[in-house]
Write a protein that holds these residues in place. Structure first.
Motif, PDB file in Angstrom:
ATOM      1  N   CYS A 239      -2.337  36.543  29.624  1.00  0.00           N
ATOM      2  CA  CYS A 239      -2.151  36.547  28.171  1.00  0.00           C
ATOM      3  C   CYS A 239      -0.993  35.627  27.805  1.00  0.00           C
ATOM      4  N   LEU A 240      -1.224  34.728  26.863  1.00  0.00           N
ATOM      5  CA  LEU A 240      -0.191  33.847  26.328  1.00  0.00           C
ATOM      6  C   LEU A 240       0.151  34.317  24.918  1.00  0.00           C
ATOM      7  N   VAL A 241       1.433  34.581  24.685  1.00  0.00           N
ATOM      8  CA  VAL A 241       1.907  35.034  23.375  1.00  0.00           C
ATOM      9  C   VAL A 241       2.531  33.835  22.647  1.00  0.00           C
ATOM     10  N   TRP A 242       1.972  33.507  21.487  1.00  0.00           N
ATOM     11  CA  TRP A 242       2.396  32.339  20.714  1.00  0.00           C
ATOM     12  C   TRP A 242       3.381  32.722  19.611  1.00  0.00           C
ATOM     13  N   ASP A 243       4.439  31.933  19.465  1.00  0.00           N
ATOM     14  CA  ASP A 243       5.191  31.880  18.216  1.00  0.00           C
ATOM     15  C   ASP A 243       4.365  31.037  17.242  1.00  0.00           C
TER      16      ASP A 243
ATOM     17  N   THR B 106       2.063  38.655  34.434  1.00  0.00           N
ATOM     18  CA  THR B 106       0.874  37.901  33.993  1.00  0.00           C
ATOM     19  C   THR B 106       0.946  37.517  32.521  1.00  0.00           C
ATOM     20  N   ILE B 107       2.117  37.728  31.901  1.00  0.00           N
ATOM     21  CA  ILE B 107       2.313  37.408  30.486  1.00  0.00           C
ATOM     22  C   ILE B 107       3.157  36.141  30.365  1.00  0.00           C
ATOM     23  N   ALA B 108       2.793  35.265  29.422  1.00  0.00           N
ATOM     24  CA  ALA B 108       3.574  34.064  29.120  1.00  0.00           C
ATOM     25  C   ALA B 108       3.909  34.060  27.633  1.00  0.00           C
ATOM     26  N   PHE B 109       5.033  33.414  27.298  1.00  0.00           N
ATOM     27  CA  PHE B 109       5.509  33.365  25.907  1.00  0.00           C
ATOM     28  C   PHE B 109       5.920  31.935  25.592  1.00  0.00           C
ATOM     29  N   ILE B 110       5.489  31.418  24.434  1.00  0.00           N
ATOM     30  CA  ILE B 110       5.817  30.045  24.045  1.00  0.00           C
ATOM     31  C   ILE B 110       6.461  30.044  22.666  1.00  0.00           C
ATOM     32  N   ASP B 111       7.607  29.325  22.548  1.00  0.00           N
ATOM     33  CA  ASP B 111       8.375  29.327  21.310  1.00  0.00           C
ATOM     34  C   ASP B 111       9.184  28.032  21.249  1.00  0.00           C
ATOM     35  N   ASP B 112       9.408  27.538  20.031  1.00  0.00           N
ATOM     36  CA  ASP B 112      10.185  26.302  19.894  1.00  0.00           C
ATOM     37  C   ASP B 112      11.683  26.518  20.010  1.00  0.00           C
TER      38      ASP B 112
ATOM     39  N   ARG C 244      13.429  32.205  23.299  1.00  0.00           N
ATOM     40  CA  ARG C 244      12.977  32.254  24.698  1.00  0.00           C
ATOM     41  C   ARG C 244      14.006  32.978  25.559  1.00  0.00           C
ATOM     42  N   ALA C 245      15.278  32.726  25.289  1.00  0.00           N
ATOM     43  CA  ALA C 245      16.338  33.372  26.070  1.00  0.00           C
ATOM     44  C   ALA C 245      16.347  34.885  25.852  1.00  0.00           C
ATOM     45  N   GLU C 246      16.083  35.308  24.625  1.00  0.00           N
ATOM     46  CA  GLU C 246      16.045  36.744  24.323  1.00  0.00           C
ATOM     47  C   GLU C 246      14.931  37.432  25.101  1.00  0.00           C
TER      48      GLU C 246
ATOM     49  N   VAL D 234       8.442  37.778  32.491  1.00  0.00           N
ATOM     50  CA  VAL D 234       7.609  36.991  31.588  1.00  0.00           C
ATOM     51  C   VAL D 234       7.996  35.512  31.698  1.00  0.00           C
ATOM     52  N   ARG D 235       6.991  34.669  31.864  1.00  0.00           N
ATOM     53  CA  ARG D 235       7.246  33.229  31.910  1.00  0.00           C
ATOM     54  C   ARG D 235       7.311  32.666  30.495  1.00  0.00           C
ATOM     55  N   THR D 236       8.320  31.823  30.233  1.00  0.00           N
ATOM     56  CA  THR D 236       8.490  31.261  28.902  1.00  0.00           C
ATOM     57  C   THR D 236       8.311  29.747  28.947  1.00  0.00           C
ATOM     58  N   TYR D 237       7.834  29.205  27.823  1.00  0.00           N
ATOM     59  CA  TYR D 237       7.547  27.777  27.712  1.00  0.00           C
ATOM     60  C   TYR D 237       8.045  27.272  26.369  1.00  0.00           C
ATOM     61  N   SER D 238       8.537  26.045  26.374  1.00  0.00           N
ATOM     62  CA  SER D 238       8.967  25.404  25.137  1.00  0.00           C
ATOM     63  C   SER D 238       7.753  24.901  24.366  1.00  0.00           C
ATOM     64  N   ALA D 239       7.845  24.942  23.038  1.00  0.00           N
ATOM     65  CA  ALA D 239       6.740  24.490  22.198  1.00  0.00           C
ATOM     66  C   ALA D 239       6.387  23.033  22.466  1.00  0.00           C
ATOM     67  N   GLU D 240       7.364  22.225  22.847  1.00  0.00           N
ATOM     68  CA  GLU D 240       7.082  20.813  23.102  1.00  0.00           C
ATOM     69  C   GLU D 240       6.204  20.615  24.331  1.00  0.00           C
ATOM     70  N   ASP D 241       6.064  21.674  25.151  1.00  0.00           N
ATOM     71  CA  ASP D 241       5.205  21.606  26.338  1.00  0.00           C
ATOM     72  C   ASP D 241       3.820  22.199  26.111  1.00  0.00           C
ATOM     73  N   ALA D 242       3.537  22.598  24.873  1.00  0.00           N
ATOM     74  CA  ALA D 242       2.271  23.300  24.594  1.00  0.00           C
ATOM     75  C   ALA D 242       1.064  22.462  24.988  1.00  0.00           C
ATOM     76  N   GLY D 243       1.108  21.173  24.703  1.00  0.00           N
ATOM     77  CA  GLY D 243      -0.041  20.325  24.994  1.00  0.00           C
ATOM     78  C   GLY D 243      -0.326  20.168  26.464  1.00  0.00           C
ATOM     79  N   ALA D 244       0.649  20.494  27.319  1.00  0.00           N
ATOM     80  CA  ALA D 244       0.482  20.334  28.768  1.00  0.00           C
ATOM     81  C   ALA D 244       0.038  21.609  29.468  1.00  0.00           C
ATOM     82  N   LEU D 245      -0.095  22.702  28.723  1.00  0.00           N
ATOM     83  CA  LEU D 245      -0.408  23.988  29.365  1.00  0.00           C
ATOM     84  C   LEU D 245      -1.715  23.953  30.136  1.00  0.00           C
ATOM     85  N   LEU D 246      -2.703  23.250  29.608  1.00  0.00           N
ATOM     86  CA  LEU D 246      -4.027  23.251  30.244  1.00  0.00           C
ATOM     87  C   LEU D 246      -3.997  22.639  31.635  1.00  0.00           C
ATOM     88  N   GLY D 247      -2.989  21.819  31.928  1.00  0.00           N
ATOM     89  CA  GLY D 247      -2.900  21.202  33.243  1.00  0.00           C
ATOM     90  C   GLY D 247      -2.083  21.974  34.239  1.00  0.00           C
ATOM     91  N   LEU D 248      -1.483  23.089  33.823  1.00  0.00           N
ATOM     92  CA  LEU D 248      -0.644  23.879  34.723  1.00  0.00           C
ATOM     93  C   LEU D 248      -1.502  24.842  35.552  1.00  0.00           C
TER      94      LEU D 248
END
Length: 363
Positions: A10-14, A101-107, A112-114, A122-136
């Motif tokens: 599950c990916l949780v979006w901001d 198995t949970i991921a969180f993406i926020d700008d 993300r630190a909180e 929980v794995r966190t990702y920067s919003a600027e990396d959103a377009g690259a998620l499909l390749g991970l």
């Protein structure tokens, strides 16, 4: 995929400056880039659930998601003003998913630190990396099963089902009858084997041996005349539950040996395991054979032992056991099969008497 980095379930979006460009409360009008829309739709097709955790006015933000044509892709939206770690935790609990198995993406790095501080798994990702998620690799399951492609649909149906159960007044049996449950048991098809392997790997509480059968091992048994690989599916008026059980049966003239019986924990409350054992017992009685069941105690499968004992299996000796060679550490349970009445809470369709004939309803 290594054990330390499981596939994201599950990916949780901001929302602001993450799912869409701009800040809704400040800009009033926000848009979703085509690249982000592709990420959302492709993750959904891969079986990755997606949720929302956003600091926004709920009605306005969710209304904009609907206008953008993306509402159908999200489950469990948490839109409000509380800590995002609380939202992410509640989403994981409602889905019954491990936080690993949970991921969180926020700008915002602070958001993300909180989440990282309170939910370090929980794995966190920067919003600027959103377009690259499909390749991970963590967003790229090696095989996408039929059930994975409709996972969102099944979970949504599950939420509706749970709500109706909470509001139901009366006996639980009456509620189960109201669901119009239909169980189907049949020989596993080639495209179902990967889901069957997944059940043997991920199901621990309702797995009689804890043994994992690989995709290759299961496929090799499909053409073996002495073995039957059976897959169990369940549907009701809310929608499909998907493949919820698997049985591996070894057949001799005297007995059928249950080498593997595993059912999803999602259908325990419907009595699926007990129904399977009753159907198999009835089929064995009609075929004039005994039943033999492999059982290996694990830390989590006490429920399966209770199910076998309740169905009448014992450790009694019988001449039919001489045909089988059990793995070390595996207990052999035995049952002289007698005819069983079909369940009153669901309809069961299966081949006669095991897989030798056309599908018919167990009446």
């Amino acid at each position: 995929m290594s054990e330390s980095l499981p596939i994201v379930k599950c990916l949780v979006w901001d929302l602001d400056n993450t799912l869409w460009r701009g800040t809704l409360l400040e800009d009033g009008h926000v848009e979703v880039d085509d690249a982000i829309r592709k990420v959302v739709t492709e993750l959904d097709a891969r079986g990755v659930l997606q949720a929302v955790s956003s600091r926004n006015d709920h009605d306005e933000a969710w209304g904009r998601i609907e206008e953008l044509g993306l509402a159908e892709y999200f489950v469990l939206p948490h839109i409000g003003w509380g800590p995002k770690s609380d939202s992410v935790r509640r989403i994981a609990e409602r889905l019954n998913f491990s936080l690993k198995t949970i991921a969180f993406i926020d700008d915002l790095p602070t958001e993300r630190a909180e989440v990282e501080y309170h939910l370090p798994d929980v794995r966190t990702y920067s919003a600027e990396d959103a377009g690259a998620l499909l390749g991970l690799p963590e967003f790229s399951p090696p095989v996408v099963t039929v059930d994975a492609r409709r996972r969102r649909e099944m979970y949504r149906a599950g939420f509706e089902r749970e709500l109706e159960r909470e509001n139901h007044e009366g006996a639980d049996e009456d509620f189960l009858r109201s669901l119009d449950l239909v169980m189907r048991i049949g020989k596993a098809r080639d495209e179902e084997i990967t889901r069957v392997e997944e059940l043997t790997l991920r199901t621990s509480q309702m797995n009689a041996t804890g043994v994992h059968y690989s995709d290759a091992a299961l496929r090799s048994l499909l053409s073996d005349e002495q073995h039957e690989v059976l897959v169990v599916s369940l549907t009701d008026r809310f929608g499909p539950h998907g493949a919820v059980g698997v049985m591996l049966i070894e057949k001799t003239e005297q007995a059928w040996r249950i080498k593997l019986l595993a059912t999803s924990c999602r259908v325990v409350s419907f009595g699926a395991g007990a129904v399977l054992l009753r159907w198999l017992t009835d089929a064995a009685a009609r075929a004039g054979v005994h039943l033999v069941a492999d059982f290996r105690r694990t830390e989590r499968n006490r429920m399966m032992e209770v199910a076998y004992r309740f169905a009448g299996f014992t450790t009694a000796e019988c001449a039919c056991l001489s045909s089988f060679s059990l793995p070390e550490g595996t207990e052999c349970l035995h049952l002289e099969a007698v005819r069983q009445a079909p369940p009153v809470t669901m309809r069961v369709f299966a081949p006669e008497p095991l897989v030798g004939g056309a599908e018919s309803e167990w009446l």
